[in-house]
Design a protein around this motif. Structure first.
Motif, PDB file in Angstrom:
ATOM      1  N   ASP A  93       0.780  -1.143   0.019  1.00 34.02           N
ATOM      2  CA  ASP A  93       0.059   0.092  -0.042  1.00 34.02           C
ATOM      3  C   ASP A  93       0.900   1.264   0.053  1.00 34.02           C
ATOM      4  N   VAL A  95       0.454   4.306   0.926  1.00 35.83           N
ATOM      5  CA  VAL A  95       0.508   5.220   2.176  1.00 35.83           C
ATOM      6  C   VAL A  95       1.522   4.369   3.190  1.00 35.83           C
ATOM      7  N   ARG A  96       1.217   3.120   3.456  1.00 38.96           N
ATOM      8  CA  ARG A  96       2.307   2.378   4.223  1.00 38.96           C
ATOM      9  C   ARG A  96       3.656   2.381   4.009  1.00 38.96           C
ATOM     10  N   TYR A 193       2.206  10.321   5.484  1.00 37.55           N
ATOM     11  CA  TYR A 193       0.910   9.774   5.283  1.00 37.55           C
ATOM     12  C   TYR A 193       0.167  10.488   4.133  1.00 37.55           C
ATOM     13  N   GLY A 196       1.695   9.706   0.688  1.00 39.92           N
ATOM     14  CA  GLY A 196       1.518   8.308   0.534  1.00 39.92           C
ATOM     15  C   GLY A 196       0.016   8.318   0.131  1.00 39.92           C
ATOM     16  N   ARG A 197      -0.899   9.005   0.497  1.00 41.53           N
ATOM     17  CA  ARG A 197      -2.389   8.889  -0.073  1.00 41.53           C
ATOM     18  C   ARG A 197      -2.169   9.458  -1.517  1.00 41.53           C
ATOM     19  N   ARG A 200      -0.951   6.782  -3.514  1.00 39.12           N
ATOM     20  CA  ARG A 200      -2.047   5.750  -3.735  1.00 39.12           C
ATOM     21  C   ARG A 200      -3.118   6.061  -4.840  1.00 39.12           C
TER      22      ARG A 200
END
Length: 474
Positions: A93, A95-96, A193, A196-197, A200
């Protein structure tokens, strides 16, 4: 005159590398050489360069042997378990993955050495970014910013320099700053974060099983659209992940870089030495411990470590030569950058440009800001530690700022605390050798990294400074 030329030289260098008109090595050499002639000191160019090279030679030696050492550790599989653990946490993922990059960089930064941090972080995270087609400048930007915040550890350098310059105890500077630095680190995690969003949304994400299979067999699980091979914020794209119907993504490119995406996880590569795993782990722990305790100079430690690692893991001479040759590109690129940077710093310092620039900035402080010298020092630490070496700032400029603060009742320890606020930005400075390890291993253009990272790193530094003021630390 020297002040104007100093700022002009720096601006010219940044513009040329960010617009990709010149390579960093060429710009670091030719621009200062031209400006040295422009200030009428061309006859002393050789002296300035030799002095700069002499000052940075130990750093270049350290990086050369550190790259060989950690390259061998990657070859033998020392970091493979870390990669697998992070992969399972990240679950492919974006985000992770980006948050995991920030966390890993922050944890590894506890050793106090930026080069080590970037080598381990990139070796662990690079395959994930390549496999998903994520922007590599996101990785370098997050890693550099997280490391910059952690670089304020007493054994990291800046805090010790500030303590030495102002004759203070390093713990009196660092310990009260922990809440502010913690706030800065939390901001980096929050930034990771958000980035990462965004990644994604752009590239989607794979399930864990899909991320582990060959790229041609992977199926992209959409999470808001976007092709896996897009360029993003300066990302290198490469071959896009397969679309839902099994067709290639729209990322474009030849896929030359994508082919090495999971080499770090290949369980069958010939360089693995599983029987020597604990020897290599012990050697690495001993090396880092000796570095933190300063038992020997860091270049000597990495020189001994690299020689020992090569001899034990690859006793055959041909294998040793092969391992050295495998990492020769990184060694040449990084050491070349360091020696080129020596020309830049040598001219900047030798001609007196740095001193005149610092004096001008200090002199430009309004008289009414005297009682707020902590804030002034914190703000000045951003550009000054970016355009100057830490030695130049902490030993040349900080005492002047502390003296000005003392005249208005501001204690030297407050000035020292404020002075470390700009380290998040400092770690992406073209004068920091470790940043060339980061961009070199990540295969990112330095100009792309600078363009993407500077704004976020500067914002992080301002968050640290604001938190220090809010908590009454400065």
């Amino acid at each position: 005159m020297l002040t104007v030329l100093g700022f002009a030289m720096i601006a010219t260098f940044l513009v040329l590398i960010m617009t990709k008109k010149m390579s960093p090595i060429a710009a670091l050499v030719l621009i200062p050489a031209l400006f040295c002639v422009a200030v009428g000191q061309g006859a002393r160019l050789g002296d300035y360069v030799i002095e700069g090279v002499g000052n940075l030679a130990p750093t270049a030696a350290m990086l050369m042997f550190a790259i060989v050492y950690f390259g061998v550790m990657i070859d033998v599989g020392l970091f493979d378990p870390i990669v697998r653990v992070i992969l399972r946490f990240c679950k492919a993922d974006p985000v992770r993955i980006v948050v995991g990059t920030a966390v890993l960089a922050a944890i590894v930064s506890l050793d106090g050495d930026g080069s080590t941090t970037f080598m381990i972080t990139v070796s662990a995270m690079y395959p994930l970014y390549k496999r998903l087609g994520m922007s590599l400048v996101v990785m370098t930007g997050v890693a550099a910013t997280a490391n910059g915040v952690m670089n304020t550890l007493p054994w990291g350098g800046p805090t010790a320099r500030a303590a030495t310059a102002l004759k203070l105890d390093a713990s009196d500077i660092f310990v009260p700053m922990i809440p502010a630095l913690g706030t800065g680190l939390l901001f980096v995690f929050g930034l990771a974060y958000v980035l990462g969003r965004r990644e994604r949304k752009r590239v989607g994400y794979l399930t864990l099983d899909e991320a582990l299979v060959p790229e041609a067999d992977a199926v992209l699980v959409k999470a808001g659209g976007g092709s896996a091979g897009g360029s993003g914020d300066g990302g290198r794209g490469g071959k896009g992940a397969a679309g839902p119907s099994g067709t290639p993504g729209a990322g474009g490119g030849t896929g030359e870089e994508s082919g090495d995406g999971f080499q770090g996880l290949d369980p069958d590569r010939a360089t693995l030495r599983p029987r020597l795993y604990w020897f290599n782990a012990g050697l690495t722990v001993a090396l880092l411990t000796a570095m933190i305790l300063e038992l020997l100079p860091i270049p000597v430690l990495f020189l001994l470590g690299a020689a020992l690692a090569l001899t034990v893991n690859y006793p055959n001479m041909a294998e040793q030569k092969a391992r050295i040759a495998a990492h020769a590109d990184n060694v040449l690129n990084v050491s070349g950058m360091v020696f080129a940077a020596a020309v830049f710093t040598g001219v900047l310092t030798g001609t007196g440009m740095v001193k005149h620039m610092a004096d001008w900035l200090v002199g430009a402080i309004p008289e009414g800001m005297g009682p707020h010298m902590g804030l002034v020092t914190g703000v000045l630490s951003l550009p000054l530690t970016y355009f100057m070496s830490n030695d130049g700032f902490y030993f040349g400029v900080l005492p002047v700022l502390a003296e000005a603060g003392a005249a208005h009742g501001v204690s030297p320890v407050e000035i020292a605390r404020a002075s470390i606020a700009g380290q998040a930005l400092h770690m992406s400075s073209p004068l920091v050798p470790a940043v060339y390890v980061l961009v070199g291993m990540a295969k990112v253009e330095f100009g792309d990294h600078t363009r993407f990272t500077v704004k976020w790193a500067a914002l992080t530094s301002l968050v640290v400074l604001a938190a220090a003021i809010l908590f009454g630390i400065v």
